[in-house]
Design a protein around this motif. Structure first.
Motif, PDB file in Angstrom:
ATOM      1  N   TYR A  35       7.080  10.381   8.544  1.00  0.00           N
ATOM      2  CA  TYR A  35       5.776  10.264   7.897  1.00  0.00           C
ATOM      3  C   TYR A  35       5.718  11.224   6.721  1.00  0.00           C
ATOM      4  CZ  TYR A  35       4.271  14.606  10.194  1.00  0.00           C
ATOM      5  OH  TYR A  35       4.170  15.899  10.631  1.00  0.00           O
ATOM      6  N   PHE A  36       4.729  10.996   5.849  1.00  0.00           N
ATOM      7  CA  PHE A  36       4.486  11.956   4.763  1.00  0.00           C
ATOM      8  C   PHE A  36       2.986  12.070   4.578  1.00  0.00           C
ATOM      9  CE2 PHE A  36       4.891   7.851   2.637  1.00  0.00           C
ATOM     10  CZ  PHE A  36       3.830   7.843   1.747  1.00  0.00           C
TER      11      PHE A  36
ATOM     12  N   GLN B  14       3.119   6.121  -5.570  1.00  0.00           N
ATOM     13  CA  GLN B  14       2.918   6.126  -7.024  1.00  0.00           C
ATOM     14  C   GLN B  14       1.739   7.018  -7.402  1.00  0.00           C
ATOM     15  OE1 GLN B  14       6.091   4.801  -7.846  1.00  0.00           O
ATOM     16  NE2 GLN B  14       4.892   4.469  -9.679  1.00  0.00           N
ATOM     17  N   ASN B  15       0.657   6.978  -6.617  1.00  0.00           N
ATOM     18  CA  ASN B  15      -0.501   7.839  -6.881  1.00  0.00           C
ATOM     19  C   ASN B  15      -0.139   9.311  -6.703  1.00  0.00           C
ATOM     20  OD1 ASN B  15      -2.331   5.862  -7.635  1.00  0.00           O
ATOM     21  ND2 ASN B  15      -2.991   5.493  -5.530  1.00  0.00           N
ATOM     22  N   LEU B  16       0.659   9.628  -5.697  1.00  0.00           N
ATOM     23  CA  LEU B  16       1.090  11.016  -5.485  1.00  0.00           C
ATOM     24  C   LEU B  16       1.944  11.505  -6.654  1.00  0.00           C
ATOM     25  CD1 LEU B  16       1.911  10.797  -1.674  1.00  0.00           C
ATOM     26  CD2 LEU B  16      -0.007  12.034  -2.718  1.00  0.00           C
ATOM     27  N   ILE B  17       2.742  10.607  -7.222  1.00  0.00           N
ATOM     28  CA  ILE B  17       3.544  10.957  -8.399  1.00  0.00           C
ATOM     29  C   ILE B  17       2.618  11.265  -9.572  1.00  0.00           C
ATOM     30  CG2 ILE B  17       5.176  10.075 -10.122  1.00  0.00           C
ATOM     31  CD1 ILE B  17       6.449   8.427  -7.794  1.00  0.00           C
TER      32      ILE B  17
ATOM     33  N   GLN C  20      10.351   7.136  -7.044  1.00  0.00           N
ATOM     34  CA  GLN C  20      10.742   6.349  -5.876  1.00  0.00           C
ATOM     35  C   GLN C  20      11.405   5.081  -6.362  1.00  0.00           C
ATOM     36  OE1 GLN C  20       7.729   4.535  -3.420  1.00  0.00           O
ATOM     37  NE2 GLN C  20       6.298   4.335  -5.120  1.00  0.00           N
ATOM     38  N   ASP C  21      12.283   4.542  -5.550  1.00  0.00           N
ATOM     39  CA  ASP C  21      12.848   3.224  -5.772  1.00  0.00           C
ATOM     40  C   ASP C  21      12.767   2.498  -4.429  1.00  0.00           C
ATOM     41  OD1 ASP C  21      15.085   3.975  -4.229  1.00  0.00           O
ATOM     42  OD2 ASP C  21      16.337   4.377  -5.971  1.00  0.00           O
ATOM     43  N   PRO C  22      13.264   1.294  -4.328  1.00  0.00           N
ATOM     44  CA  PRO C  22      13.095   0.576  -3.057  1.00  0.00           C
ATOM     45  C   PRO C  22      13.701   1.285  -1.844  1.00  0.00           C
ATOM     46  CG  PRO C  22      13.656  -0.971  -4.788  1.00  0.00           C
ATOM     47  CD  PRO C  22      13.793   0.407  -5.376  1.00  0.00           C
ATOM     48  N   GLY C  23      14.691   2.158  -2.044  1.00  0.00           N
ATOM     49  CA  GLY C  23      15.336   2.784  -0.896  1.00  0.00           C
ATOM     50  C   GLY C  23      15.118   4.272  -0.733  1.00  0.00           C
ATOM     51  N   CYS C  24      14.737   4.953  -1.813  1.00  0.00           N
ATOM     52  CA  CYS C  24      14.688   6.414  -1.788  1.00  0.00           C
ATOM     53  C   CYS C  24      13.437   6.970  -2.468  1.00  0.00           C
ATOM     54  CB  CYS C  24      15.904   6.999  -2.517  1.00  0.00           C
ATOM     55  SG  CYS C  24      17.482   6.604  -1.759  1.00  0.00           S
TER      56      CYS C  24
ATOM     57  N   PRO D  66       0.805  -1.230   0.000  1.00  0.00           N
ATOM     58  CA  PRO D  66       0.000   0.000   0.000  1.00  0.00           C
ATOM     59  C   PRO D  66       0.836   1.277   0.000  1.00  0.00           C
ATOM     60  CG  PRO D  66      -0.835  -1.548   1.633  1.00  0.00           C
ATOM     61  CD  PRO D  66       0.442  -2.118   1.098  1.00  0.00           C
ATOM     62  N   SER D  67       1.945   1.299   0.728  1.00  0.00           N
ATOM     63  CA  SER D  67       2.757   2.522   0.776  1.00  0.00           C
ATOM     64  C   SER D  67       3.390   2.827  -0.581  1.00  0.00           C
ATOM     65  CB  SER D  67       3.833   2.415   1.855  1.00  0.00           C
ATOM     66  OG  SER D  67       4.713   1.344   1.572  1.00  0.00           O
ATOM     67  N   ILE D  68       3.787   1.791  -1.301  1.00  0.00           N
ATOM     68  CA  ILE D  68       4.358   1.974  -2.639  1.00  0.00           C
ATOM     69  C   ILE D  68       3.294   2.528  -3.577  1.00  0.00           C
ATOM     70  CG2 ILE D  68       5.396   0.809  -4.636  1.00  0.00           C
ATOM     71  CD1 ILE D  68       7.281   0.871  -2.253  1.00  0.00           C
TER      72      ILE D  68
END
Length: 72
Positions: free
Chosen positions: A67-68, A17-20, A43-47, A11-13
């Motif tokens: 948090y964001f 992605q939706n925010l992008i 985003q990537d797996p770390g950043c 879900p966080s990914i």
């Protein structure tokens, strides 16, 4: 699954992605207490990379994010 795999079922990914896609302005509170604001570029797996209102890009390690949330 290799460490480089990007799990879009999380879900966080999907949220990032939706925010992008929405080009939404997002506030990132870091574990240091700093607050960064900008549009998420990728985003990537770390950043996560954001661009502020001056198009200055900042790459943030995900482990540094407390948090964001979309700026509202």
């Amino acid at each position: 699954m290799a460490i480089t795999d990007f799990d879009t079922s999380l879900p966080s990914i999907r949220q990032v992605q939706n925010l992008i896609k929405q080009a939404a302005v997002v506030e990132f509170k870091l574990v240091t207490g700093d607050l960064l604001t900008g549009k998420v570029l990728w985003q990537d797996p770390g950043c996560v990379c954001i661009a502020d209102e001056n198009n200055q890009q900042t790459t943030i390690w995900k482990q540094a994010i407390a948090y964001f949330k979309p700026k509202g």
